[in-house]
Enzyme design. Sequence first.
Site, short mmCIF file in Angstrom:
data_model
loop_
_atom_site.label_atom_id
_atom_site.label_comp_id
_atom_site.label_asym_id
_atom_site.label_seq_id
_atom_site.Cartn_x
_atom_site.Cartn_y
_atom_site.Cartn_z
N ASP A 25 15.61 -14.06 14.88
CA ASP A 25 14.57 -13.89 13.87
C ASP A 25 15.28 -13.33 12.64
OD1 ASP A 25 12.51 -13.08 12.21
OD2 ASP A 25 11.60 -11.69 13.65
N LYS A 87 16.06 -12.80 1.86
CA LYS A 87 15.34 -14.00 2.30
C LYS A 87 14.41 -14.53 1.21
CE LYS A 87 12.51 -15.36 6.31
NZ LYS A 87 12.05 -14.82 7.62
N GLU A 183 8.23 -19.32 12.54
CA GLU A 183 8.03 -18.00 13.14
C GLU A 183 6.72 -17.89 13.95
OE1 GLU A 183 8.60 -15.53 9.72
OE2 GLU A 183 10.72 -16.06 9.64
N ASP A 205 0.88 -13.24 10.94
CA ASP A 205 2.19 -12.59 10.85
C ASP A 205 2.36 -11.93 9.48
OD1 ASP A 205 4.85 -11.89 10.50
OD2 ASP A 205 5.68 -13.78 11.26
MG MG Z 1 9.11 -11.53 10.67
#
Ligand code: MG
Length: 621
Positions: A25, A87, A183, A205
Amino acid sequence: MALLQISEPGESPAPHERKLAVGIDLGTTNSLVATVRSSVPEVLLDEAGRALLPSAVRYSADGEPVVGHDALAAQAEDPSNTIVSVKRFMGRTAEEARASAAAYDFVDAPGMVRLRTAQGDLSPVEVSSHILARLRSRAEAALGDELVGAVITVPAYFDDAQRQATRDAARLAGLNVLRLLNEPTAAAIAYGLENAAEGVYAVYDLGGGTFDVSILRLTKGVFEVVATGGDTALGGDDFDALIARHIAGAIAGSDAWSRHDRRALLVAARAARERLSDADETTVGFQLQDGTLVDAPLTREQFEAMAAPLVARTLDAARRALRDANLTPAEVRGVVMVGGATRMPLVRRAVGELFGTTPLTDLDPDQVVALGAALQANLLAGNRSPGEDWLLLDVIPLSLGLETMGGLVERIIPRNSTIPVARAQEFTTFKDGQGAMSIHVVQGERELVSACRSLARFELRGIPPMVAGAARIRVTFQVDADGLLGVTAREQSTGVEASVTVKPSYGLSDDEITRMLADSIDQADADARARMLREQQVEARQLVDSVRAALAADGDLLDTQERARVDQALVDAEAAAHSEDVDAVRAAVHALSEATEAFAARRMDRSIRQALSGRKLDELT
Ligand code: MG
Ligand code: ADP
């Protein structure tokens, strides 16, 4: 279409035959690596027994980059050389990165932004590769051997550029990428939803920097992502920023604070917010560069009042995803909570209210994504256990299409199609003898090319001379399991072919995606009118061209008066082809067809006579 072709479930390989594969992840805030041992997924810990690796890298003029906790600890003291939340910049231009208001020295570079550090200008791909390399060595140390591959997770909303950048980072880190996995999908796997009863589940999420919501449908051990939504620029960081603004706003002179002071405030704000998940009140405490100590009280009530609009934005995105899937919240059987920021009680309450069900929080929300990725990696590496024969389907977030005449979009793959997917459509040439066709690949929901995002352009050359409309050019769109797009154009009679793999030079910002979706709804009527107008304009131009060609060939069939009438209608139609009034264009097309009716009939007679001349009657029967 099945993503994984699963054969009969077999025996688990013996331990020594197991191929070491991991799930990673690669988070905005924290990254983790997990693997499957004895059929159970587990997160691999560092030497100090910690699961989370902060996604922070500190660069100095000499020596190796410092990754993780130590880098994070230095962020206030050396902010411009300590890169966090990298990111957010993956696959982005400098302009987009600057818009994020992050305090780095962004350097313009072709394709993707670079970050100025003591170790030179680094691309987000390089910074991410340093995080991945650290996780790789953690895994190899824990497992005692080299890895055969890794599954890396990405937010569902990542576009082609962002996915490609993630792949590149993994390759740079010496990892063999078995697959990129969304994800939320990974989280669903971790929860073992494939073993659950049939039904619809949502995955909510909320991480440090991104928000994703996905709607999954389960049927007989197969699950399919039927809709995705979210916001690639909304996460815990934004809640921290609210607290920071609130605290700084109450302190005189805070406008003049240095980068160091602002970072220190953000770090304190985050710690305070995390404490408020369990406590009703806390203080935001930190030290300014000049030595001043700040210690400001903050209650959960105050924080929740500030945070409510951000939480509301996540719920809006969740409702939109449900609408895309043609579902109501009541049809969702369960909601999986993912991401550290879902520990905030306000978030759990709001999500529970929207869906009318208590959200699932049994698994550690920090770890679920990595655990699911590990299960997937294990499967892809061939270490399948009996019963693990599920399929997995993902979707594309925005429609993919081509530009056609008049600046219109022909949608080839509609949004939310499950991937991998391949669709082909035939196109033809517009002009007689057209030897090349330019293919413009676009992404978006609007009818007009100008309102969509341009992904790639390429040319198909070597089309043999044919009259307009006779060539058959088959254009195939193929989206692979990682969401990367390949487009091929092929002229059917000669087999000449051209293709492109879309690796766009920069990514879509979250705002763009949201705006494009909202616009497509707001502008549907206007788009339909615009499409009608453009189609009429194209028809007018096509008719003008063909009448011109006919006049050149058979103009002698008309007398002076007839010719004058046709010429006038031609001039009118040509002018109308540029008019914005759809009725005027239509009328001009009609007038030109009428004016050339007799002419067309005479041409027909002539061509039949020519075809028949010199032939005997018995040859014709
Ligand atoms: Mg995450
Ligand atoms: P990412 O997926 O972006 O890497 P994570 O899932 O690791 O993010 O979540 C990080 C976020 O979770 C941070 O914003 C952090 O402040 C938040 N977080 C972690 N623990 C808590 C907590 N106890 N209460 C509230 N937020 C938390």
